[in-house]
Scaffold this motif. Structure first.
Motif, PDB file in Angstrom:
ATOM      1  N   MET A 185       0.831  -1.204   0.000  1.00  0.00           N
ATOM      2  CA  MET A 185       0.000   0.000   0.000  1.00  0.00           C
ATOM      3  C   MET A 185       0.868   1.257   0.000  1.00  0.00           C
ATOM      4  SD  MET A 185      -2.994  -1.092  -0.238  1.00  0.00           S
ATOM      5  CE  MET A 185      -3.578  -2.789  -0.252  1.00  0.00           C
ATOM      6  N   LEU A 244     -10.878   7.014   3.783  1.00  0.00           N
ATOM      7  CA  LEU A 244     -11.044   5.774   3.023  1.00  0.00           C
ATOM      8  C   LEU A 244     -12.434   5.700   2.400  1.00  0.00           C
ATOM      9  CD1 LEU A 244      -9.308   3.248   5.447  1.00  0.00           C
ATOM     10  CD2 LEU A 244      -8.385   4.239   3.347  1.00  0.00           C
ATOM     11  N   LEU A 300      -3.885   2.555   0.003  1.00  0.00           N
ATOM     12  CA  LEU A 300      -5.001   1.725   0.465  1.00  0.00           C
ATOM     13  C   LEU A 300      -6.315   2.196  -0.158  1.00  0.00           C
ATOM     14  CD1 LEU A 300      -6.071  -0.484   2.355  1.00  0.00           C
ATOM     15  CD2 LEU A 300      -6.010   1.171   4.234  1.00  0.00           C
ATOM     16  N   MET A 324      -8.669   0.062  -2.595  1.00  0.00           N
ATOM     17  CA  MET A 324     -10.077  -0.202  -2.296  1.00  0.00           C
ATOM     18  C   MET A 324     -10.980   0.238  -3.443  1.00  0.00           C
ATOM     19  SD  MET A 324     -10.288   0.949   1.686  1.00  0.00           S
ATOM     20  CE  MET A 324     -12.021   0.486   1.931  1.00  0.00           C
ATOM     21  N   GLY A 349      -9.537  -5.861  -1.363  1.00  0.00           N
ATOM     22  CA  GLY A 349      -9.790  -5.901   0.075  1.00  0.00           C
ATOM     23  C   GLY A 349     -11.199  -5.494   0.444  1.00  0.00           C
ATOM     24  N   ALA A 358      -9.278  -3.237   5.479  1.00  0.00           N
ATOM     25  CA  ALA A 358      -8.679  -1.905   5.402  1.00  0.00           C
ATOM     26  C   ALA A 358      -8.482  -1.318   6.801  1.00  0.00           C
ATOM     27  CB  ALA A 358      -9.562  -0.975   4.567  1.00  0.00           C
TER      28      ALA A 358
END
Lengths: 202, 202
Positions: free
Chosen positions: A164, B97, B169, B173, B178, B183
């Motif tokens: 990541m 996120l 990340l 995503m 994932g 996460a």
């Protein structure tokens, strides 16, 4: 009928041209016309070798992955048998960062395919996950070698973190964030934080 | 002459429409025509409020950043005064996120602007660095609060690592890599690796 070698060479000429079109204008710039023009051949010849746009996009993705894989394998072979896990991981991560023109173009092309997945015009879908998965496995193996006493699950999570972080770092660098020096310092800092010793047993 | 409130409302209507166009088709789908259609108004009206495409792309970028900033500020205020640095950093990272539709769309739009910088069709250039810089400063401050004994330079490097890892990340995503659960586990693992204590002094 062309010999197989000529056939492969011609396909390669076309996927190389597609790669240049993507670097210059993104995935949305790719058409039979633009790729034919970049390859200096006719649209009909591109269509002869690749029936659909999707087909030559997939072939382009595969050819960039293969070139990256071959560079990786050479780098890995050069490391020799005595390499520490830290040196091995560092070499792999460095190979992934856009630190020269070749790696920059590679990162742009693979990034374009990845981004196309996000916006629902994905070409390669599951194929684009193969590289990060392979990276995570490779890094986790090296982490286990570096820290045999640590819990094995930690190696997996650490390796995911590495993937990541390096993905984000590469993306940032492509956008002009930071320098080669600051990127490498960040890689070293990451390995420090994951307690990857500089030497065996140290 | 329209009242200022109407004026602002109309501009908002247009940038909201541009945002939807980007989510559906990427930055390259944005034209006066597509945005006017998405907003349900005439092309002339879009042109009246924004003279050039670049102008309304900049306004769209700014409006998405403002909405994200406001959500951030609310989340931050909700944390209260007793929050530990770890909770504060965790809250901020979670907010970044793509864990729900709103944050997913935001990440897609900001990602599209960032990606446009890479392929040289950048609209916002330096503007797109403002958010990661602010994030790094905020995280570094919290890390100093969490680990007052640590070297100050470490907080900066750690904060850069956090920004890179969360950027990678979020990008992963968006591409379907994932789950929300994996996460968040990765965020916690990252904070563990940066030795951010779960409680003050511990």
């Amino acid at each position: 009928m062309p010999r197989l070698a000529d056939h492969e060479q011609r396909r390669r000429q076309i996927t190389d041209a597609a790669r240049r079109v993507i670097v210059d204008g993104g995935l949305e710039a790719v058409t039979f016309q633009t790729v034919a023009a970049a390859a200096g051949i006719s649209v009909r010849l591109v269509q002869y070798y690749f029936g659909t746009k999707r087909e030559f996009l997939l072939a382009t993705h595969r050819s960039v992955m293969e070139a990256a894989g071959a560079r990786f394998a050479r780098r890995w072979a050069d490391l020799g048998a005595d390499v520490t896990p830290r040196e091995a991981v560092r070499a792999v991560l460095t190979e992934l960062l856009p630190l020269d023109q070749e790696r920059r173009e590679e990162a742009i092309v693979l990034g374009a395919f990845g981004w196309a997945n996000v916006t629902g015009r994905g070409i390669a879908a599951e194929e684009t996950f193969a590289a990060p998965r392979a990276l995570i496995t490779l890094v986790a193996d090296q982490l286990r070698r570096a820290r045999p006493a640590a819990a094995s699950g930690d190696a997996e999570l650490d390796a995911e973190l590495v993937a990541m972080a390096v993905g984000g770092l590469a993306q940032g660098m492509l956008q002009g964030y930071g320098t080669a020096q600051s990127a490498l310092a960040l890689v070293d800092h990451l390995l420090d934080r994951l307690a990857v010793p500089k030497n065996f047993g140290g």
